[in-house]
Design an enzyme around this catalytic site. Structure first.
Site, mmCIF file in Angstrom:
data_model
loop_
_atom_site.group_PDB
_atom_site.id
_atom_site.type_symbol
_atom_site.label_atom_id
_atom_site.label_comp_id
_atom_site.label_asym_id
_atom_site.label_seq_id
_atom_site.Cartn_x
_atom_site.Cartn_y
_atom_site.Cartn_z
ATOM 1 N N CYS A 221 0.982 -1.284 -0.134
ATOM 2 C CA CYS A 221 -0.099 -0.001 0.100
ATOM 3 C C CYS A 221 0.786 1.227 -0.092
ATOM 4 O O CYS A 221 1.271 1.763 0.966
ATOM 5 C CB CYS A 221 -0.769 -0.038 1.155
ATOM 6 S SG CYS A 221 -1.799 -1.407 1.533
ATOM 7 N N ALA A 222 1.434 1.686 -1.080
ATOM 8 C CA ALA A 222 2.660 2.186 -1.147
ATOM 9 C C ALA A 222 2.342 3.851 -1.350
ATOM 10 O O ALA A 222 3.204 4.686 -0.891
ATOM 11 C CB ALA A 222 3.453 1.939 -2.444
ATOM 12 N N ALA A 223 1.219 4.207 -1.603
ATOM 13 C CA ALA A 223 0.888 5.698 -1.941
ATOM 14 C C ALA A 223 0.615 6.535 -0.675
ATOM 15 O O ALA A 223 0.321 6.126 0.191
ATOM 16 C CB ALA A 223 -0.118 5.978 -3.098
ATOM 17 N N PRO A 224 1.236 7.927 -0.618
ATOM 18 C CA PRO A 224 1.803 8.676 -1.846
ATOM 19 C C PRO A 224 3.402 8.235 -2.025
ATOM 20 O O PRO A 224 3.964 8.814 -2.578
ATOM 21 C CB PRO A 224 1.570 9.911 -1.330
ATOM 22 C CG PRO A 224 1.657 9.991 0.044
ATOM 23 C CD PRO A 224 0.882 8.434 0.513
ATOM 24 N N GLY A 225 4.038 7.318 -1.221
ATOM 25 C CA GLY A 225 5.339 6.926 -1.696
ATOM 26 C C GLY A 225 6.542 7.324 -0.888
ATOM 27 O O GLY A 225 7.914 7.141 -1.355
ATOM 28 N N SER A 226 6.409 7.771 0.356
ATOM 29 C CA SER A 226 7.382 8.365 1.008
ATOM 30 C C SER A 226 7.979 7.125 1.483
ATOM 31 O O SER A 226 9.397 7.070 1.468
ATOM 32 C CB SER A 226 7.002 9.001 2.268
ATOM 33 O OG SER A 226 6.134 8.232 3.028
ATOM 34 N N LYS A 227 7.729 5.909 1.754
ATOM 35 C CA LYS A 227 8.310 4.915 2.113
ATOM 36 C C LYS A 227 8.948 4.150 1.076
ATOM 37 O O LYS A 227 10.038 3.512 1.171
ATOM 38 C CB LYS A 227 7.528 3.851 2.948
ATOM 39 C CG LYS A 227 6.951 4.440 4.413
ATOM 40 C CD LYS A 227 6.370 3.572 5.285
ATOM 41 C CE LYS A 227 5.702 4.307 6.532
ATOM 42 N NZ LYS A 227 4.504 4.984 6.127
ATOM 43 N N ASP A 253 -0.516 0.281 -5.158
ATOM 44 C CA ASP A 253 -1.703 0.948 -4.393
ATOM 45 C C ASP A 253 -2.895 0.888 -5.074
ATOM 46 O O ASP A 253 -2.990 0.912 -6.436
ATOM 47 C CB ASP A 253 -1.291 2.465 -4.244
ATOM 48 C CG ASP A 253 -2.135 3.030 -2.849
ATOM 49 O OD1 ASP A 253 -1.696 3.130 -1.843
ATOM 50 O OD2 ASP A 253 -3.285 3.520 -3.282
ATOM 51 N N CYS A 366 -0.370 4.002 11.287
ATOM 52 C CA CYS A 366 -0.111 5.055 11.978
ATOM 53 C C CYS A 366 -1.669 5.361 12.756
ATOM 54 O O CYS A 366 -2.113 6.334 13.035
ATOM 55 C CB CYS A 366 0.037 6.127 11.040
ATOM 56 S SG CYS A 366 -1.159 6.468 9.677
HETATM 57 C C1 SAM Z 1 -1.080 4.370 5.158
HETATM 58 S S1 SAM Z 1 -1.389 4.881 3.458
HETATM 59 C C2 SAM Z 1 0.149 4.217 2.723
HETATM 60 C C3 SAM Z 1 1.364 5.381 2.934
HETATM 61 C C4 SAM Z 1 2.401 4.951 2.348
HETATM 62 N N1 SAM Z 1 3.064 3.678 2.684
HETATM 63 C C5 SAM Z 1 3.668 6.033 2.163
HETATM 64 O O1 SAM Z 1 4.517 5.806 3.136
HETATM 65 O O2 SAM Z 1 3.341 7.073 1.602
HETATM 66 C C6 SAM Z 1 -2.632 3.574 2.909
HETATM 67 C C7 SAM Z 1 -2.347 3.242 1.469
HETATM 68 O O3 SAM Z 1 -3.412 2.209 1.218
HETATM 69 C C8 SAM Z 1 -3.871 2.400 0.014
HETATM 70 N N2 SAM Z 1 -5.131 1.423 -0.063
HETATM 71 C C9 SAM Z 1 -6.415 1.397 0.573
HETATM 72 N N3 SAM Z 1 -6.703 0.231 0.555
HETATM 73 C C10 SAM Z 1 -5.940 -0.686 -0.427
HETATM 74 C C11 SAM Z 1 -6.204 -2.009 -0.739
HETATM 75 N N4 SAM Z 1 -6.964 -2.857 -0.491
HETATM 76 N N5 SAM Z 1 -5.005 -2.377 -1.398
HETATM 77 C C12 SAM Z 1 -4.002 -1.491 -1.711
HETATM 78 N N6 SAM Z 1 -3.946 -0.286 -1.067
HETATM 79 C C13 SAM Z 1 -4.854 0.278 -0.615
HETATM 80 C C14 SAM Z 1 -4.498 3.693 0.234
HETATM 81 O O4 SAM Z 1 -4.836 4.278 -1.071
HETATM 82 C C15 SAM Z 1 -3.283 4.772 0.798
HETATM 83 O O5 SAM Z 1 -2.648 5.078 -0.212
#
Ligand code: SAM
Length: 840
Positions: A221-227, A253, A366
């Site tokens: 679940c990568a977006a917005p991609g900081s990790k 994502d 988080c």
């Molecule tokens: C906590 S954020 C991730 C932050 C990201 N890891 C970063 O460091 O920038 C959770 C992400 O999960 C995505 N998401 C929600 N449900 C999902 C699913 N079923 N499969 C994949 N991604 C999902 C959301 O769009 C969101 O971008």
């Protein structure tokens, strides 16, 4: 009149818009912003960045502040007057969960109600200077500010993360602080530094993943991609300039728009070791070559896509970000965490099944909520029956203050606190799951006396016995070593809150958990039948996808590239705020019926609305590129170039992929393109015409993104300019050969072949190959033109000014003359997107 209006509170329209605004800000974890609300918001707030809209927004905000301003409790800081920053349900819930001792509660919530201090991280990929030189920039802070105002975070490796005692707002307002931050930034180049962010603790999970440069990593679940950015940085850390690591990252994502954001962010990384995909993480494709699942076979690593490392940073309720997003206080409720628990388990289970034996997965949120944290980890361990271990990482990053995971917690439902699944009324069993409790369980096992549960509730949840003998259940304590999980709390190191667990797969998962490809496919079909929008069932059979259709909607290579993303795709948001693929008119099947037009649609890939990934094999073109730039043989081109256009005669952009990415793409083709790839590789060449129609020997120019990678390998069409000529190029953008200060440089430039060339900043004794700062230019009939956007020229100039001792024309202002835009010859086809350019 004015007073009367204020007294009445916000107008109906204002209130709605305010609600939508808050709502929108908080949907980080892809939540329920309805399309209607979004549209309304757009209408009321105006669009774009135009002056008028800004003014409207300013007035709107002023109104809002007037209306919402409330008397502030004395203990609260001045910047938190916009939102209520307390919630009795929150207090009650977390006090009951004992996440801190009763004595600590006040300091815990007090810190939680203050804005998060600003922090930033240095991109080690582009910063090669000594880390020690970054020490103690705080001495720059004057006006009696705390000397610890800005300091490096002791737990972050190599001094690469910095933290201030001030919020971003305070930084913006206080000139001394702002100056200090700029000084820190200038020490290590602006481009090397992430924007001041409000939360460096989000950067912790990748640090526990133990990523090596040869690892294949999945960021689920990568977006917005900081990790993802951090993971790539780790992969690239020990690779030499001009070479690539053996490993790679797949960043996935569900949300297309957020994927675009990720792609945009990661451009700064200039990496060829990344694939961005767009799947539901819980159904991420296995890419398995065989028909039956035999993951223990000797060829498991080549015949299917398995990962050395998985980052599972799941969507969560996000109450660990309350300091950053105080509007969450109002919306906080126990239902959010409960509602996400099952999805979090599904995503993490998928991650474990895609992990190689011996591989590691980090599960993180988080959120402070044990239902999203320890309960999920406990359920993973339960389901995996010993094949997965919770790793003790207490000796890693010792300076990072963390607390052990909880072993006991309660489940709250509709205001009731429950300690065991045996207490859950039947009507609530679909929402309160046994896996939420410390010892798990199963409703099948606990049903007693036909239709009644232990409290005497009938199926509809109504008590059937007047005075039932109420069972008192002891609070459950988990048997798993959940103390190995890590909780970061805000008052421990002035941060946000975070949860991290490190899991290691020590043997294959139990057979009942391993789904065959058929089962996974069936599951997709089922989920669609139930209204689930798993896009995989929408895929077009490869046989269907090779039709040429006619449509206005074109491929990536047929229209101008937007500034923010590499791929073209119009997402739509459904009522719940989940984005879906736009099915009309992008969808191939609909296209022919919708808009017959003269323009040719390129052959579509397997996935609707997504350009196909095609290996670029045009030998004549590849040969001409190699010959024109004198690219050495150590830099492989064959098999490493892809395009997003199956009409290979009309390719406009060529992307470079690492060997690891190449392997994955090849496997993906063998398994019928199961990966829905939105972005792959590094844009390295772009078709470029001369504006004057002059023919050039090589039809492709080098892109700014690709330059750092290819720079050490080009031997032709490359020149070294003196600092003053380099600076002039950036300032004026187009200079006649005769006008260069260094006449010899002008002569050499005139002798280049017409077309793309590279100019590097001559630095003392450094050879061209050793140079680290370079720009892409165009050699025309009588002049040299820079192929970099104005903004990027400006940034590079600022960097050069910071090294003012090396630039001879010290003190001359960047603004001294408007850069001319008199490029004589080059026809800009691209948006000039660039990173110009400090090669790693
Ligand atoms: C906590 S954020 C991730 C932050 C990201 N890891 C970063 O460091 O920038 C959770 C992400 O999960 C995505 N998401 C929600 N449900 C999902 C699913 N079923 N499969 C994949 N991604 C999902 C959301 O769009 C969101 O971008």
């Amino acid at each position: 009149m004015f007073r009367l209006l204020r007294g009445k509170g916000p107008s109906h329209i204002q209130r709605k818009a305010q609600t939508s605004l808050r709502y929108r800000r908080c949907c980080k974890c892809k939540q329920q912003l309805s399309l209607k609300l979004k549209l309304k918001l757009k209408l009321k707030m105006g669009r774009g960045r135009g002056g008028k809209n800004r003014t409207q927004r300013k007035h709107f905000q002023q109104n809002r502040e007037n209306v919402w301003k409330q008397p502030r409790p004395e203990s609260l800081p001045s910047s938190t007057n916009l939102f209520d920053i307390q919630n009795p349900d929150f207090d009650h819930y977390y006090k009951e969960q004992n996440i801190v001792s009763p004595e600590e509660w006040d300091s815990f919530v007090q810190v939680l109600r203050t804005p998060l201090p600003a922090a930033f991280r240095i991109n080690s990929r582009f910063y090669s200077g000594p880390n020690s030189s970054l020490e103690n920039p705080a001495c720059e802070v004057d006006e009696g500010d705390d000397e610890d105002a800005i300091k490096s975070l002791p737990w972050y490796p190599d001094n690469f993360a910095w933290h201030s005692n001030f919020s971003r707002m305070q930084l913006r307002k206080n000139q001394a602080l702002k100056r200090s931050f700029t000084v820190v930034s200038s020490d290590c180049y602006l481009a090397a530094i992430g924007r001041a962010t409000a939360a460096i603790d989000y950067k912790v999970p990748p640090l526990f993943l133990d990523v090596h440069s040869n690892h294949i990593v999945l960021d689920m679940c990568a977006a917005p991609g900081s990790k993802t950015f951090q993971l790539l940085e780790i992969l690239h850390r020990s690779t030499k300039t001009g070479s690539l690591p053996d490993g790679m990252v797949i960043a996935n994502d569900l949300d297309v728009q957020r994927c675009n954001l990720l792609i945009h962010q990661i451009k700064r990384m200039c990496t060829a070791n990344l694939i961005v995909t767009n799947h539901e993480a819980q159904h991420f494709p296995r890419c398995y070559l065989k028909t039956d699942c035999d993951i223990t076979g000797p060829d498991q690593h080549t015949s299917q896509l398995l990962f050395d490392r998985v980052l599972c940073d799941v969507p969560c309720s996000g109450d660990g970000t309350l300091r950053k997003a105080p509007d969450l206080w109002r919306r906080w409720n126990t239902g959010t965490g409960n509602g996400l628990h099952n999805l979090q388990i599904s995503v993490a289970m998928r991650g474990l099944s895609l992990l190689k034996v011996g591989g590691k997965m980090v599960y993180s949120t988080c959120s402070m909520n044990p239902i999203e944290n320890e309960a999920v980890v406990a359920e993973l361990l339960r389901r995996c029956e010993g094949s997965v271990e919770l790793v003790d990482v207490s000796s890693e990053l010792p300076q990072l203050i963390r607390r052990p995971g909880l072993k006991r917690w309660k489940v709250f439902d509709k205001g009731n606190s429950l300690v065991s699944c045996k207490e859950v009324p039947k009507v609530r069993r679909s929402v309160v799951l046994p896996s939420m409790f410390p010892n798990g369980g199963s409703y099948r096992d606990i049903d007693c006396n036909g239709n009644c549960d232990v409290n005497g509730h009938s199926e509809d949840g109504v008590q059937t016995v007047e005075n039932p003998v109420m069972h008192v259940f002891a609070e459950e304590v988990s048997d798993f070593p959940l103390e190995r999980c890590m909780r970061l709390l805000p008052h421990d190191q002035n941060s946000g809150a975070f949860f991290i667990a490190v899991l290691q797969k020590i043997s294959p998962l139990p057979a009942n958990l391993v789904k065959t490809r058929k089962e996974v496919d069936n599951q997709h079909v089922e989920s669609v039948n139930h209204g689930n929008e798993d896009v995989q069932v929408l895929q077009i059979n490869p046989s269907e996808s090779t039709h040429e259709e006619v449509c206005e909607q074109d491929s990536e290579d047929n229209k101008n590239e937007p500034k923010t993303a590499d791929f073209k795709f119009s997402p739509v948001i459904d009522e719940e705020g989940y984005s879906k693929e736009a099915q009309e008119p992008h969808n191939v099947e609909n296209i022919a019926n919708v808009t017959p037009s003269k323009r040719k649609l390129q052959i579509q890939g397997k996935w609707r609305g997504i350009d196909p990934v095609v290996f670029f094999k045009d030998e004549a073109v590849i040969k001409s590129i190699r010959a024109f730039y004198g690219i050495d043989e150590q830099f492989p081109l064959d098999g490493h170039l892809v395009t997003r256009n199956s009409d290979t005669s009309n390719v406009k952009r060529i992307y470079y992929i690492s060997k690891s990415v190449k392997n994955v793409l090849e496997l993906n083709f063998s398994v019928g393109q199961q990966l829905k790839i939105t972005c792959v590789g590094l844009k390295i060449f772009e078709r470029q015409k001369s504006r004057e129609g002059r023919s050039v020997e090589c039809a492709f120019r080098i892109t700014s993104e690709g330059l750092p990678l290819i720079l050490p390998h080009i031997t032709k069409q490359i020149l070294s300019a003196s600092p003053i000529d380099f600076k002039h190029l950036l300032q004026y953008k187009n200079i006649k050969f005769a006008d260069f200060v260094d006449a010899k440089f002008g002569e050499k430039a005139a002798n280049l072949m017409p077309g793309c060339c590279v100019v590097v900043l001559g630095e003392g004794n450094k050879t061209v190959a050793e140079s680290s700062i370079a720009i892409v230019c165009w050699k025309g009939g009588a002049s040299l033109t820079v192929m970099v956007t104005s903004i990027e020229c400006q940034e590079l100039l600022e960097r050069l000014l910071m090294r003012s001792d090396k630039v001879t024309e010290k003190g001359s202002s960047v603004q001294e003359e408007e850069p001319s835009n008199n490029a004589e010859d080059v026809e800009q086809e691209s948006n000039g997107n660039s990173q110009d350019v400090e090669a790693a």
